[in-house]
Design an enzyme around this catalytic site. Sequence first.
Site, PDB file in Angstrom:
ATOM      1  N   HIS A 185       0.857  -1.186   0.000  1.00  0.00           N
ATOM      2  CA  HIS A 185       0.000   0.000   0.000  1.00  0.00           C
ATOM      3  C   HIS A 185       0.896   1.239   0.000  1.00  0.00           C
ATOM      4  O   HIS A 185       2.033   1.204   0.490  1.00  0.00           O
ATOM      5  CB  HIS A 185      -0.888  -0.039   1.247  1.00  0.00           C
ATOM      6  CG  HIS A 185      -1.847   1.089   1.356  1.00  0.00           C
ATOM      7  ND1 HIS A 185      -1.505   2.312   1.878  1.00  0.00           N
ATOM      8  CD2 HIS A 185      -3.150   1.172   1.015  1.00  0.00           C
ATOM      9  CE1 HIS A 185      -2.555   3.111   1.859  1.00  0.00           C
ATOM     10  NE2 HIS A 185      -3.569   2.454   1.339  1.00  0.00           N
ATOM     11  N   PRO A 186       0.425   2.376  -0.526  1.00  0.00           N
ATOM     12  CA  PRO A 186       1.298   3.552  -0.659  1.00  0.00           C
ATOM     13  C   PRO A 186       1.972   4.056   0.614  1.00  0.00           C
ATOM     14  O   PRO A 186       3.049   4.643   0.526  1.00  0.00           O
ATOM     15  CB  PRO A 186       0.356   4.614  -1.237  1.00  0.00           C
ATOM     16  CG  PRO A 186      -0.615   3.827  -2.049  1.00  0.00           C
ATOM     17  CD  PRO A 186      -0.843   2.566  -1.265  1.00  0.00           C
ATOM     18  N   VAL A 187       1.389   3.849   1.800  1.00  0.00           N
ATOM     19  CA  VAL A 187       2.058   4.355   3.004  1.00  0.00           C
ATOM     20  C   VAL A 187       3.057   3.365   3.592  1.00  0.00           C
ATOM     21  O   VAL A 187       3.701   3.662   4.586  1.00  0.00           O
ATOM     22  CB  VAL A 187       1.048   4.762   4.104  1.00  0.00           C
ATOM     23  CG1 VAL A 187       0.174   5.907   3.637  1.00  0.00           C
ATOM     24  CG2 VAL A 187       0.210   3.577   4.567  1.00  0.00           C
ATOM     25  N   LYS A 188       3.189   2.182   2.979  1.00  0.00           N
ATOM     26  CA  LYS A 188       4.140   1.202   3.480  1.00  0.00           C
ATOM     27  C   LYS A 188       5.557   1.571   3.021  1.00  0.00           C
ATOM     28  O   LYS A 188       5.783   2.576   2.352  1.00  0.00           O
ATOM     29  CB  LYS A 188       3.760  -0.193   3.006  1.00  0.00           C
ATOM     30  CG  LYS A 188       2.394  -0.685   3.489  1.00  0.00           C
ATOM     31  CD  LYS A 188       2.280  -0.686   4.986  1.00  0.00           C
ATOM     32  CE  LYS A 188       1.096  -1.492   5.506  1.00  0.00           C
ATOM     33  NZ  LYS A 188      -0.213  -1.084   4.984  1.00  0.00           N
ATOM     34  N   MET A 189       6.529   0.714   3.354  1.00  0.00           N
ATOM     35  CA  MET A 189       7.940   1.035   3.101  1.00  0.00           C
ATOM     36  C   MET A 189       8.233   1.169   1.622  1.00  0.00           C
ATOM     37  O   MET A 189       9.005   2.023   1.191  1.00  0.00           O
ATOM     38  CB  MET A 189       8.841  -0.028   3.730  1.00  0.00           C
ATOM     39  CG  MET A 189       8.928   0.067   5.242  1.00  0.00           C
ATOM     40  SD  MET A 189       7.350  -0.239   6.058  1.00  0.00           S
ATOM     41  CE  MET A 189       7.030  -1.930   5.562  1.00  0.00           C
TER      42      MET A 189
END
Length: 384
Positions: A185-189
């Site tokens: 997902h976009p907020v992951k690393m």
Amino acid sequence: MIPYGRQLISQTDIDAVVEALQSPLITQGPRVSNFEQAIADYCGAPYGVAMSSATAALHLACLALGVGPGDRVWTVPNTFVASANCARYCGADVDFVDIDPNTGNMSITALATKLTEAQASGHLPKVIIPVHFAGASCDMAGIAALTKPLGIHIIEDASHAIGGQYQEQPIGNCAYSDCSVFSFHPVKMITCGEGGVLTTQNAELAEKVATLRSHGITRDPAHMHADNPEPWYYEQHALGFNYRMTDIQAALGLSQLSQLDRFTQVRNTLAKRYHDAFADSPVSTLQVPADMYSSYHLFVIQVPAAHRLATFNALREAGIGVHVHYIPVHWQPDFATLGFQRGQFPAAEYYYSQAITLPLYVELTEAEQDFIIQQVLMLARQWS
């Protein structure tokens, strides 16, 4: 507003996606299998299976391990609902193991107690899903020591944790589990826009998951019932799903993966600045045990429960996009219909009552972080 998390997309990433878009195969092409192998190699696991999301990967992991009606699956309350819903999709019953509020991860003491009670009543779980909260691994050796002798499968929900290490080995190598699941997902690393990968050391499990992600269909003659099948022939062997990752997503993931170690190092540097700034203040931070290297997907502080809402609102008003991770899953109205009640998992509830997630992402500047720290400490002086 300074967000709590944000992806970093470089020109190299954009070029990789454009190249994929201009190729003949934009759905199921070579980049998907390349990404799977690259993740598996990075984690030190023999097999990787890419999917449309980490939720899909959790669901298929449960199915591939034979979870169904009448089975029990345990996870933690301090997680996103997908960690529990994946078992419910299979018709299984879900229960929770309380956490250590100092780490946010599954409590070994609580797990041992619950297993003793479950063994006495004849209601042991078929699968346990530890969640590596905020990027730091659970005590997997401890969890495996308690569960493996009882024949319980382990799925690591490592959605927060790619790039992290446990006992100086990459999270996702599955030394203590049947499989691990990552989120992009976009907020992951790193991000694929959306997507997930399951890693495992079990060839049969990887094959089952790979078949289930594509409608339960195989095109491999070696696995077909038909003799001498025509070149266009395929067979459905199970009721599967359309959980496939596209070549476009995999192209972005491959490009991002090449930057993962740098991203993780930056996150750890920023996290240390937070830890150092709050060391001699009323602000508490989650502990990362010495044998772990966190990917620092999240940075959570804990403030007095009586001041949490006012602190949250004041930080938002100052332009700081704080968040809270997570509302205990058993508090959700849908889980109340299953008989769960407030007060059942006191450590997770205590943790939640004090938790605020501060911004942490690769492009967070020191000036922005200093402003965040200043605002938090200013508010902390008002708590006494």
